[in-house]
Design a protein around this motif. Structure first.
Motif, PDB file in Angstrom:
ATOM      1  N   LYS A   1       2.363  38.103  21.532  1.00  0.00           N
ATOM      2  CA  LYS A   1       1.750  39.333  21.043  1.00  0.00           C
ATOM      3  C   LYS A   1       0.425  39.625  21.741  1.00  0.00           C
ATOM      4  O   LYS A   1      -0.047  40.759  21.731  1.00  0.00           O
ATOM      5  CB  LYS A   1       1.525  39.228  19.526  1.00  0.00           C
ATOM      6  CG  LYS A   1       2.818  39.138  18.722  1.00  0.00           C
ATOM      7  CD  LYS A   1       2.522  39.058  17.228  1.00  0.00           C
ATOM      8  CE  LYS A   1       3.802  38.976  16.409  1.00  0.00           C
ATOM      9  NZ  LYS A   1       3.527  38.881  14.952  1.00  0.00           N
ATOM     10  N   SER A   2      -0.162  38.588  22.318  1.00  0.00           N
ATOM     11  CA  SER A   2      -1.452  38.714  22.983  1.00  0.00           C
ATOM     12  C   SER A   2      -1.589  37.617  24.032  1.00  0.00           C
ATOM     13  O   SER A   2      -0.971  36.551  23.902  1.00  0.00           O
ATOM     14  CB  SER A   2      -2.583  38.586  21.953  1.00  0.00           C
ATOM     15  OG  SER A   2      -3.820  38.376  22.578  1.00  0.00           O
ATOM     16  N   VAL A   3      -2.398  37.893  25.058  1.00  0.00           N
ATOM     17  CA  VAL A   3      -2.659  36.867  26.070  1.00  0.00           C
ATOM     18  C   VAL A   3      -3.275  35.629  25.424  1.00  0.00           C
ATOM     19  O   VAL A   3      -3.068  34.502  25.886  1.00  0.00           O
ATOM     20  CB  VAL A   3      -3.602  37.415  27.156  1.00  0.00           C
ATOM     21  CG1 VAL A   3      -3.866  36.346  28.222  1.00  0.00           C
ATOM     22  CG2 VAL A   3      -3.022  38.660  27.810  1.00  0.00           C
ATOM     23  N   ASP A   4      -3.992  35.832  24.326  1.00  0.00           N
ATOM     24  CA  ASP A   4      -4.627  34.711  23.624  1.00  0.00           C
ATOM     25  C   ASP A   4      -3.607  33.710  23.082  1.00  0.00           C
ATOM     26  O   ASP A   4      -3.974  32.587  22.730  1.00  0.00           O
ATOM     27  CB  ASP A   4      -5.497  35.218  22.472  1.00  0.00           C
ATOM     28  CG  ASP A   4      -6.696  36.015  22.955  1.00  0.00           C
ATOM     29  OD1 ASP A   4      -7.103  35.821  24.116  1.00  0.00           O
ATOM     30  OD2 ASP A   4      -7.217  36.840  22.183  1.00  0.00           O
ATOM     31  N   ASP A   5      -2.319  34.127  23.021  1.00  0.00           N
ATOM     32  CA  ASP A   5      -1.271  33.221  22.542  1.00  0.00           C
ATOM     33  C   ASP A   5      -0.919  32.153  23.575  1.00  0.00           C
ATOM     34  O   ASP A   5      -0.267  31.158  23.243  1.00  0.00           O
ATOM     35  CB  ASP A   5      -0.004  34.010  22.180  1.00  0.00           C
ATOM     36  CG  ASP A   5      -0.207  34.924  20.991  1.00  0.00           C
ATOM     37  OD1 ASP A   5      -1.125  34.668  20.188  1.00  0.00           O
ATOM     38  OD2 ASP A   5       0.555  35.908  20.854  1.00  0.00           O
TER      39      ASP A   5
END
Length: 447
Positions: free
Chosen positions: A164-168
């Protein structure tokens, strides 16, 4: 550094620009008693910035400054050749304590120099045989650079995105899932996102001029974890290759999901990788903060770049930060004349304290520079900004353990074994042999 991490290669092995008074020519030096400066520059991507600095200083102070930039991957060969000449470099670069031993006859003690006094962290200097042998001129970070615009677009507009996000992306498993998804569904992703990706990773170039990204920097991740386990703090005589399976994990991912067939990697350069990434053909690209210079010239915008740690599949790696350190250390040639040594020390002091020098190092070259005079400088390099955010996140930075590698030849042989493996003409056992057995062989040869 050499590595401590992407070049402006020129037609010949090296290019020289002389900034002397009227009538200077190819190898001329200032004939006055004030001395002159000859820098053998380590980083091809900073050539123009150093040429501009040399001219500025020469115009301002009336001192001849010569800057010669060695071609990528050729620095050590060029240095050995140049040091043997009568008009040898007065400033040269080394990257490790092994280099201190190799160039011991040319090392001038910098303990009373202004650049050492201005060093904000004295631990970033190299000491050898009772001398301050070299002073770090920058510290850098490397990891997996990513195209933020592509990945954010993928997460937002591709309905089947695996994150869902690059942070994942916090470990190798997630990185591999993203890369595999991009490769498997590239046409669907391009249609949904308006992108033109061809593969997840830019090519893992293994030509002689750019294989350092994998035989040096990537190998340094394995060494970091091995040395951490074994509490190694200085260059060891032998290594075990404890994390070679993990090293293979990430290297295989680079090969499998790359824009280039593995059989073609011997001809792929760092410039090719930079071009593929900057053109939006790939979402990921292993390199470091120094890459901004070339990415910017290729048209990339600062807000399109981010950087992830290099994940290799080690337990707890979600807490791992970027690889941070230096292989860029200035040495002054002890064999230079007293006048040239003084001129060289004065030039370097000006570089790290003048407004012109500070701007050039921090903005034009994109360095994070460990001198007190840079305490209030904020870099406009987006990769440096990403590195600062990473350091402030509480993650554990990966030290640059590849600076303990026993010799350049060790890296060369490892690079050759990696290429053979990639092409299918060799196996991973040969890589392991070059890594583990080669270390002992080169350590013994150097010592």
């Amino acid at each position: 550094m050499k590595k401590k991490l992407v070049t402006m290669l020129l037609a010949t092995t090296m290019v020289a620009s002389m900034f002397a008074g009227c009538g200077s020519d190819g190898g001329s030096k200032n004939s006055s008693d004030s001395g002159s400066v000859y820098m053998l520059n380590f980083k091809p991507e900073t050539d123009q910035a150093w040429q501009d600095l040399a001219k500025e200083y020469s115009d301002e102070k009336g001192v001849d400054v010569t800057v010669v930039t060695a071609a990528d991957g050729q620095y050590k060969t060029q240095l050995q050749s140049e040091l043997a000449k009568k008009e040898a470099p007065t400033i040269f670069n080394i990257g490790s304590t092994s280099d201190c031993a190799e160039y011991a006859d040319y090392i001038y003690d910098l303990k009373d120099s202004e650049i050492y006094k201005h060093q904000s962290d004295k631990s970033l200097s190299l000491e050898y045989d009772g001398k301050v042998a070299a002073v770090a001129n920058c510290y850098e970070c490397y990891g997996i650079i990513y195209n933020k615009a592509i990945l954010e677009n993928y997460c937002k507009n591709y309905p089947d995105a695996v994150i869902k996000s690059v942070d994942d992306i916090k470990d190798l498993d997630t990185l591999e899932k993203v890369a595999t998804d991009i490769n498997s569904n590239v046409d669907k992703i391009n249609e949904a996102c308006g992108t033109h990706i061809t593969e997840a990773f830019a090519s893992a170039g293994l030509d002689d001029g750019s294989n350092w990204r994998f035989s040096g920097h990537l190998a340094g991740i394995e060494l970091y974890y091995e040395f951490k386990d074994d509490n190694v703090t200085k260059q060891p005589e032998t290594i075990k290759g404890t994390y070679l399976p993990e090293y293979k994990n990430i290297f295989d991912l680079y090969l499998k999901d790359s824009t280039t067939e593995p059989t073609q990697l011997s001809s792929k350069t760092g410039d090719d990788s930079t071009s593929e990434f900057s053109l939006g053909e790939a979402a990921f690209y292993q390199n470091g903060t120094w890459a901004w210079t070339d990415l910017q010239k290729a048209g990339m915008k600062a807000d399109s770049l981010g950087m992830l740690p290099i994940y290799i599949g080690v337990k707890g790696e979600e807490k791992q930060g970027l690889a941070t350190g230096s292989e860029n250390y200035w040495c002054i040639n002890s064999k230079a004349s007293d006048a040239d040594k003084k001129a060289t020390k004065d030039f370097l002091k000006w570089v790290v304290t003048s407004k012109t020098g500070i701007k050039s190092l921090s903005s034009d070259m994109g360095f994070t520079t460990p001198f007190k005079s840079f305490s209030d400088v904020k870099s406009d390099n987006p990769l440096v900004q990403a590195a600062v955010e990473d350091q402030n996140s509480g993650k554990t930075a990966v030290s640059w353990n590849f600076t303990m590698m026993p010799s350049e030849e060790w890296k060369n042989k490892l690079g050759s074994a990696l290429l053979e493996y990639a092409q299918g003409t060799g196996d991973w056992n040969a890589v392991k042999k070059a890594f583990v057995d080669g270390w002992k062989t080169e350590y013994d040869a150097v010592h």
